[in-house]
Design a protein around this motif. Structure first.
Motif, PDB file in Angstrom:
ATOM      1  N   PRO A  76       0.818  -1.217   0.000  1.00  0.00           N
ATOM      2  CA  PRO A  76       0.000   0.000   0.000  1.00  0.00           C
ATOM      3  C   PRO A  76       0.854   1.271   0.000  1.00  0.00           C
ATOM      4  O   PRO A  76       1.540   1.557   0.984  1.00  0.00           O
ATOM      5  CB  PRO A  76      -0.820  -0.115   1.285  1.00  0.00           C
ATOM      6  CG  PRO A  76      -0.006  -0.999   2.172  1.00  0.00           C
ATOM      7  CD  PRO A  76       0.839  -1.891   1.298  1.00  0.00           C
ATOM      8  N   ILE A  77       0.829   1.989  -1.079  1.00  0.00           N
ATOM      9  CA  ILE A  77       1.549   3.273  -1.161  1.00  0.00           C
ATOM     10  C   ILE A  77       0.516   4.366  -1.438  1.00  0.00           C
ATOM     11  O   ILE A  77      -0.640   4.063  -1.740  1.00  0.00           O
ATOM     12  CB  ILE A  77       2.652   3.256  -2.258  1.00  0.00           C
ATOM     13  CG1 ILE A  77       2.029   3.030  -3.648  1.00  0.00           C
ATOM     14  CG2 ILE A  77       3.710   2.211  -1.940  1.00  0.00           C
ATOM     15  CD1 ILE A  77       2.964   3.375  -4.792  1.00  0.00           C
ATOM     16  N   ILE A  78       0.935   5.611  -1.383  1.00  0.00           N
ATOM     17  CA  ILE A  78      -0.007   6.710  -1.620  1.00  0.00           C
ATOM     18  C   ILE A  78      -0.681   6.552  -2.984  1.00  0.00           C
ATOM     19  O   ILE A  78      -0.037   6.207  -3.969  1.00  0.00           O
ATOM     20  CB  ILE A  78       0.648   8.110  -1.515  1.00  0.00           C
ATOM     21  CG1 ILE A  78       1.960   8.206  -2.330  1.00  0.00           C
ATOM     22  CG2 ILE A  78       0.843   8.532  -0.087  1.00  0.00           C
ATOM     23  CD1 ILE A  78       2.488   9.612  -2.483  1.00  0.00           C
ATOM     24  N   GLY A 128       5.898   5.868   8.489  1.00  0.00           N
ATOM     25  CA  GLY A 128       5.360   4.816   7.608  1.00  0.00           C
ATOM     26  C   GLY A 128       6.040   4.864   6.249  1.00  0.00           C
ATOM     27  O   GLY A 128       5.570   5.530   5.321  1.00  0.00           O
ATOM     28  N   TYR A 152       8.372   4.496  -1.363  1.00  0.00           N
ATOM     29  CA  TYR A 152       7.841   5.243  -2.509  1.00  0.00           C
ATOM     30  C   TYR A 152       7.598   6.714  -2.142  1.00  0.00           C
ATOM     31  O   TYR A 152       8.147   7.625  -2.789  1.00  0.00           O
ATOM     32  CB  TYR A 152       6.550   4.595  -3.073  1.00  0.00           C
ATOM     33  CG  TYR A 152       6.006   5.453  -4.190  1.00  0.00           C
ATOM     34  CD1 TYR A 152       6.537   5.348  -5.474  1.00  0.00           C
ATOM     35  CD2 TYR A 152       5.061   6.453  -3.953  1.00  0.00           C
ATOM     36  CE1 TYR A 152       6.131   6.189  -6.497  1.00  0.00           C
ATOM     37  CE2 TYR A 152       4.652   7.303  -4.965  1.00  0.00           C
ATOM     38  CZ  TYR A 152       5.179   7.173  -6.234  1.00  0.00           C
ATOM     39  OH  TYR A 152       4.779   8.023  -7.222  1.00  0.00           O
ATOM     40  N   SER A 153       6.782   6.964  -1.107  1.00  0.00           N
ATOM     41  CA  SER A 153       6.432   8.370  -0.829  1.00  0.00           C
ATOM     42  C   SER A 153       7.651   9.157  -0.336  1.00  0.00           C
ATOM     43  O   SER A 153       7.775  10.350  -0.639  1.00  0.00           O
ATOM     44  CB  SER A 153       5.252   8.488   0.144  1.00  0.00           C
ATOM     45  OG  SER A 153       5.484   7.729   1.302  1.00  0.00           O
ATOM     46  N   GLU A 161      10.050   3.490   9.705  1.00  0.00           N
ATOM     47  CA  GLU A 161       9.277   2.280   9.381  1.00  0.00           C
ATOM     48  C   GLU A 161       9.486   1.236  10.462  1.00  0.00           C
ATOM     49  O   GLU A 161      10.617   0.970  10.863  1.00  0.00           O
ATOM     50  CB  GLU A 161       9.729   1.745   8.010  1.00  0.00           C
ATOM     51  CG  GLU A 161       9.254   0.348   7.652  1.00  0.00           C
ATOM     52  CD  GLU A 161       7.741   0.183   7.623  1.00  0.00           C
ATOM     53  OE1 GLU A 161       7.053   0.990   6.971  1.00  0.00           O
ATOM     54  OE2 GLU A 161       7.241  -0.756   8.264  1.00  0.00           O
ATOM     55  N   LYS A 162       8.396   0.612  10.889  1.00  0.00           N
ATOM     56  CA  LYS A 162       8.488  -0.372  11.968  1.00  0.00           C
ATOM     57  C   LYS A 162       8.979  -1.738  11.469  1.00  0.00           C
ATOM     58  O   LYS A 162       9.751  -2.408  12.143  1.00  0.00           O
ATOM     59  CB  LYS A 162       7.114  -0.511  12.623  1.00  0.00           C
ATOM     60  CG  LYS A 162       7.145  -1.250  13.915  1.00  0.00           C
ATOM     61  CD  LYS A 162       5.805  -1.215  14.572  1.00  0.00           C
ATOM     62  CE  LYS A 162       5.871  -1.937  15.914  1.00  0.00           C
ATOM     63  NZ  LYS A 162       4.557  -1.991  16.538  1.00  0.00           N
ATOM     64  N   ASP A 167       9.423   2.203  15.884  1.00  0.00           N
ATOM     65  CA  ASP A 167       8.075   2.756  16.025  1.00  0.00           C
ATOM     66  C   ASP A 167       8.084   4.266  15.768  1.00  0.00           C
ATOM     67  O   ASP A 167       8.996   4.972  16.222  1.00  0.00           O
ATOM     68  CB  ASP A 167       7.561   2.470  17.449  1.00  0.00           C
ATOM     69  CG  ASP A 167       6.280   3.211  17.742  1.00  0.00           C
ATOM     70  OD1 ASP A 167       5.244   2.859  17.137  1.00  0.00           O
ATOM     71  OD2 ASP A 167       6.307   4.184  18.536  1.00  0.00           O
ATOM     72  N   GLY A 168       7.081   4.743  15.055  1.00  0.00           N
ATOM     73  CA  GLY A 168       7.007   6.149  14.651  1.00  0.00           C
ATOM     74  C   GLY A 168       7.129   7.127  15.803  1.00  0.00           C
ATOM     75  O   GLY A 168       7.860   8.124  15.708  1.00  0.00           O
ATOM     76  N   ASP A 181       1.509   8.093   7.824  1.00  0.00           N
ATOM     77  CA  ASP A 181       0.924   7.078   6.939  1.00  0.00           C
ATOM     78  C   ASP A 181       1.342   5.695   7.452  1.00  0.00           C
ATOM     79  O   ASP A 181       2.018   4.946   6.768  1.00  0.00           O
ATOM     80  CB  ASP A 181       1.445   7.306   5.500  1.00  0.00           C
ATOM     81  CG  ASP A 181       0.759   6.418   4.477  1.00  0.00           C
ATOM     82  OD1 ASP A 181      -0.326   5.896   4.780  1.00  0.00           O
ATOM     83  OD2 ASP A 181       1.304   6.269   3.371  1.00  0.00           O
ATOM     84  N   ALA A 182       0.945   5.401   8.695  1.00  0.00           N
ATOM     85  CA  ALA A 182       1.352   4.118   9.304  1.00  0.00           C
ATOM     86  C   ALA A 182       0.131   3.506   9.998  1.00  0.00           C
ATOM     87  O   ALA A 182      -0.986   3.703   9.515  1.00  0.00           O
ATOM     88  CB  ALA A 182       2.518   4.354  10.253  1.00  0.00           C
ATOM     89  N   ALA A 183       0.347   2.773  11.100  1.00  0.00           N
ATOM     90  CA  ALA A 183      -0.760   2.075  11.765  1.00  0.00           C
ATOM     91  C   ALA A 183      -1.863   3.063  12.165  1.00  0.00           C
ATOM     92  O   ALA A 183      -1.628   3.974  12.971  1.00  0.00           O
ATOM     93  CB  ALA A 183      -0.223   1.349  12.984  1.00  0.00           C
ATOM     94  N   PHE A 218       1.447   9.381  17.097  1.00  0.00           N
ATOM     95  CA  PHE A 218       2.408   9.855  16.090  1.00  0.00           C
ATOM     96  C   PHE A 218       2.330  11.387  15.996  1.00  0.00           C
ATOM     97  O   PHE A 218       3.344  12.076  15.941  1.00  0.00           O
ATOM     98  CB  PHE A 218       2.118   9.257  14.706  1.00  0.00           C
ATOM     99  CG  PHE A 218       2.236   7.747  14.614  1.00  0.00           C
ATOM    100  CD1 PHE A 218       3.141   7.055  15.399  1.00  0.00           C
ATOM    101  CD2 PHE A 218       1.449   7.020  13.724  1.00  0.00           C
ATOM    102  CE1 PHE A 218       3.265   5.663  15.312  1.00  0.00           C
ATOM    103  CE2 PHE A 218       1.555   5.641  13.627  1.00  0.00           C
ATOM    104  CZ  PHE A 218       2.463   4.958  14.418  1.00  0.00           C
TER     105      PHE A 218
END
Ligand SMILES: C[S@@+](CC[C@H](N)C(=O)[O-])C[C@H]1O[C@@H](n2cnc3c(N)ncnc32)[C@H](O)[C@@H]1O
Length: 222
Positions: free
Chosen positions: A40-42, A66, A71-72, A88-89, A116-117, A138-140, A147
């Motif tokens: 899953p990317i933007i 995230g 990509y982003s 990124e976790k 963790d963010g 853009d994570a959990a 965050f």
């Protein structure tokens, strides 16, 4: 990816995506690869929206929570020229992102952290990191509030904080889009997050029904 999205009429999305232009051929290829691998990317329409936001904010420093395959983070670096810090976790996906960033020749511009963010953001603050001009969350989904609270500690008046997927294919709007109740916790936490950013005295917030839903908050004071 061909998931049903209830936020906008699919015909409207298709029309909007007709205007999409990749930031570079390499990023176009990375998007294609991520979509093939179901990472899953933007979404294209989200990226299109961010293009204007970047042109308005002109960020020099961007924090992303995230990374996924990078990509982003690469998009932010290429499109804005800013220094990007991304967290990124997942260890494996962090390593994939690292190698993608290296292959794109962006290692001098993008710093990647695994963890963790919230925790990594607070570590950056304790290590004396400068404030960021733009933050992309853009994570959990159930952790957006923590965050954001951490990111606020590395913000300045004028910092723009964007959170992606807040409408969660309209599940945030109505339980009817989650008939099995499988996403109950994420839905409740996203609803709380949206209320939180709207009510936060230091933030001016808007909700955009673009892509999977974005909150855009500007820090008014710290
Ligand atoms: C939607 S993807 C990010 C996509 C990426 N921003 C892009 O558009 O290219 C969400 C990522 O957040 C990561 N994640 C989940 N929980 C996290 C946490 N607590 N801290 C940091 N990253 C987390 C997931 O492992 C996943 O790779």
């Amino acid at each position: 990816m061909n998931k049903t999205r209830h936020i906008t009429n699919p015909q409207v999305t298709e029309y909007m995506n007709g205007f999409y232009k990749a930031a570079s051929p390499e990023l176009d290829e990375l998007r294609r690869q991520a979509e093939t691998d179901d990472v899953p990317i933007i979404l294209k329409e989200t990226e299109d929206y961010l293009n204007t936001l970047l042109a308005m904010v002109k960020p020099k420093r961007i924090l992303e929570i995230g990374t996924a395959v990078g990509y982003s983070a690469a998009y932010f670096a290429v499109k804005s020229g800013a220094a990007v810090v991304t967290i990124e976790k997942g260890e494996d996906v962090h390593l994939t992102a690292k190698s993608n960033i290296e292959e794109l020749g962006l290692s001098g511009q993008v710093r990647l952290y695994c963890g963790d963010g919230e925790e990594e953001t607070l570590k950056l603050m304790e290590a004396g990191e400068e404030a960021f001009d733009l933050v992309f969350i853009d994570a959990a989904k159930s952790h957006y509030k923590r965050f954001l609270d951490a990111a606020l500690k590395l913000s300045h008046p004028g910092t723009v904080i964007v959170a992606d997927n807040v409408l969660f294919q309209a599940k945030t709007v109505s339980d009817e889009y989650d008939p099995s109740g499988k996403h109950k916790t994420n839905i409740r936490r996203l609803r709380e997050f949206i209320e939180y950013v709207y009510d936060h005295p230091a933030l001016e917030t808007s909700l955009a029904a673009c892509g999977d839903g974005l909150t855009i908050s500007v820090v008014k004071e710290i």
